[in-house]
Design an enzyme around this catalytic site. Structure first.
Site, PDB file in Angstrom:
ATOM      1  N   PRO A   1      49.506  61.003  77.899  1.00 55.47           N
ATOM      2  CG  PRO A   1      51.779  60.618  78.183  1.00 55.47           C
ATOM      3  CD  PRO A   1      50.671  61.562  78.571  1.00 55.47           C
ATOM      4  NE  ARG A   2      46.341  54.484  73.211  1.00 59.89           N
ATOM      5  CZ  ARG A   2      46.165  53.510  72.346  1.00 59.89           C
ATOM      6  NH1 ARG A   2      46.592  52.299  72.612  1.00 59.89           N
ATOM      7  NH2 ARG A   2      45.554  53.742  71.206  1.00 59.89           N
TER       8      ARG A   2
END
Length: 156
Positions: free
Chosen positions: A140-141
């Site tokens: 995830p970012r």
């Protein structure tokens, strides 16, 4: 849409309230400044006001937006000034990877690159993303951003 007013070269500098002295007052319009005419004016609405911030990038030290891009989160500040409910700001979109060159602006490296197999490496060429998450570059970012920041903080 006929019920939507857009104004170019214009900034909103205040929100207008139905009763400024009442804490339960509602927003009835905006006070604007038109850079083209150098004039201020008010817009009123009986249907409500929607604020679109255009981004928050300039509140951060580093950004991939172009130099001079005016994204200061003004709409969030305007809402806060009239005690509007500010919510979900943790969902501000950001890009965790950018090209970092000495004395240069950051250049966005799209997630599509990592999706196609690009590998995040430190300055010695060592891949580091899997040190932080099993999915490595496809984590995830927020995980990728923290990994990049951590490596950069180490001088990587």
């Amino acid at each position: 849409h006929p019920l939507i007013t857009t104004s170019t070269n214009t900034i909103v500098h205040d929100l207008l309230l139905s009763n400024p002295n009442d804490s339960s007052s509602s927003v009835t319009g905006v006070s604007c400044f038109d850079h083209s005419s150098n004039k201020s004016y008010d817009l009123h609405s009986s249907l409500g006001v929607v604020l679109s911030t255009g981004g928050l990038n300039n509140i951060y030290e580093h950004s991939t937006n172009p130099t001079g891009y005016n994204a200061l989160g003004t709409s969030v500040a305007l809402g806060s000034r009239v005690n509007a409910e500010i919510k979900d700001v943790e969902y501000v979109q950001f890009h965790p990877t950018a090209l970092k060159l000495p004395d240069s602006a950051r250049y966005l490296l799209t997630e599509a690159l990592r999706g196609e197999g690009a590998i995040l490496r430190d300055k010695t060429g060592r891949p580091f993303a899997k040190d932080y998450h099993p999915s490595g570059e496809l984590a995830p970012r927020d995980v990728v951003a923290r990994a990049v920041f951590s490596e950069d903080s180490k001088g990587g």
